[in-house]
Design an enzyme around this catalytic site. Structure first.
Site, short mmCIF file in Angstrom:
data_model
loop_
_atom_site.label_atom_id
_atom_site.label_comp_id
_atom_site.label_asym_id
_atom_site.label_seq_id
_atom_site.Cartn_x
_atom_site.Cartn_y
_atom_site.Cartn_z
N LYS A 1 -5.63 2.77 -2.84
CA LYS A 1 -4.88 2.24 -1.70
C LYS A 1 -5.76 2.13 -0.45
O LYS A 1 -5.63 1.17 0.31
CB LYS A 1 -3.66 3.11 -1.42
CG LYS A 1 -2.61 3.08 -2.52
CD LYS A 1 -2.07 1.68 -2.76
CE LYS A 1 -0.85 1.68 -3.68
NZ LYS A 1 -0.35 0.30 -3.94
N SER B 1 0.85 -1.18 0.00
CA SER B 1 0.00 0.00 0.00
C SER B 1 0.88 1.23 0.00
O SER B 1 1.84 1.33 -0.78
CB SER B 1 -0.93 -0.03 1.23
OG SER B 1 -1.77 1.09 1.27
N TYR C 1 -5.34 8.16 -6.47
CA TYR C 1 -4.35 7.16 -6.03
C TYR C 1 -4.73 6.62 -4.66
O TYR C 1 -4.76 5.41 -4.43
CB TYR C 1 -2.96 7.79 -6.01
CG TYR C 1 -1.89 6.92 -5.40
CD1 TYR C 1 -1.35 5.85 -6.10
CD2 TYR C 1 -1.41 7.17 -4.11
CE1 TYR C 1 -0.36 5.05 -5.54
CE2 TYR C 1 -0.43 6.38 -3.55
CZ TYR C 1 0.09 5.32 -4.26
OH TYR C 1 1.06 4.52 -3.70
#
Length: 295
Positions: A155, A137, A151
């Site tokens: 994650k 991650s 983004y």
């Protein structure tokens, strides 16, 4: 984990932390199946370790390809002990700049691709009654800031999915480790790697500094991939490893500040928050000894 020779599957193993993990495993005499979009980058590893390294061309967004890679790994090396979901890329853009397709791409790379590999490898690990899944991650999987929402969305999703996964597979002797790196000296921030959404001038004042920072830091990041890989291996082989591993000084600092801030927020709002319940209502789930209640 057992002391027999390990077999790793590492996605995105041609560079960065994935490459460092592959090199560390091979140096330890272990087997590695490495995936990347361009397998020509694996030539030095393949030449140096022809009996213990297998390169596979694969785009992590190809969710139908995971089964074949797991099967090939087992056919070649007999087992799969550690899956490292490392492949992915960054993306910069405000929420209004990032299209649905670009947002979906982040989800595909950071959740759907890893999930397909997990589903493919779990039958093998359950049969072995052992295994480990390493989800790469980011500190951006626990906190976010302007410009990296798409983004972080991928994650954050990976971390939530993996936290549930860890509870589901623990009875089968399978561990899950979520790694949350800060800035490491990889190609992540390179101009030809970091994706940027088409810019709107309205956000120049908000994102100009962030864009400069992400570009300027390339090649100067504090994190050493080789040292990071060594830490991951050390934590992974602990008798009782944690679910999450902040990796690097910046990640330790930022996540510590985040948890302190969020705890203060919960405590400050506790009385008001509890007033939303029916007066005198009994909890529908038993509370753990710590006093918290699961979602």
């Amino acid at each position: 984990m057992s002391t027999s020779t390990k077999t790793w599957i590492i996605t995105g193993a041609s560079s960065g932390l994935g490459r460092a993990l592959a090199e560390a495993a091979l140096a330890a005499g272990e087997h590695v199946v490495g995936t990347a979009r361009r397998i020509d980058r694996f030539e030095p590893l393949a030449e140096a370790h022809p009996e213990r390294f297998m390169a596979v061309a694969h785009d992590v967004r190809d969710v139908d390809g995971a089964d074949g890679i797991v099967h090939a790994a087992r056919e070649r090396f007999g087992r799969v002990d550690i899956l490292v979901n490392n492949a992915g890329a960054g993306q910069l853009g405000a929420a209004e700049e990032v299209s649905d397709g670009q947002l979906s791409d982040m989800i595909a790379q950071h959740l759907l691709g890893p999930a397909s590999f997990v589903r493919s490898v779990l039958p093998v690990m359950r049969e072995q009654e052992s295994g480990a899944i390493v989800q790469m991650s980011s500190q951006g999987g626990r906190l976010s800031f302007a410009g990296v929402g798409s983004y972080s969305a991928g994650k954050f999703a990976l971390e939530g999915w993996s936290e549930a996964l860890s509870a589901e597979v623990a009875p089968f002797g399978i561990r899950v480790l979520i790694v949350e790196p800060s800035r490491f000296r990889t190609g992540f921030n390179d101009v030809d790697v970091l994706v940027s959404a088409p810019q709107r001038t309205e956000y120049d004042g908000v994102l100009a500094g962030i864009r400069r920072d992400l570009s300027a830091v390339s090649g100067r990041q504090e994190g050493d991939p080789a040292r990071g890989a060594a830490v991951i291996r050390q934590v992974l082989y602990r008798h009782n490893p944690p679910l999450r591993l902040p990796l690097g000084d910046e990640a330790v600092y930022n996540l510590t500040e985040l948890y302190r801030r969020e705890l203060r927020n919960v405590e400050e709002l506790a009385v008001l928050s509890r007033s939303a319940d029916f007066p005198g209502a009994e909890p529908t789930r038993p509370r753990p000894s710590g006093g918290s209640v699961t979602p």
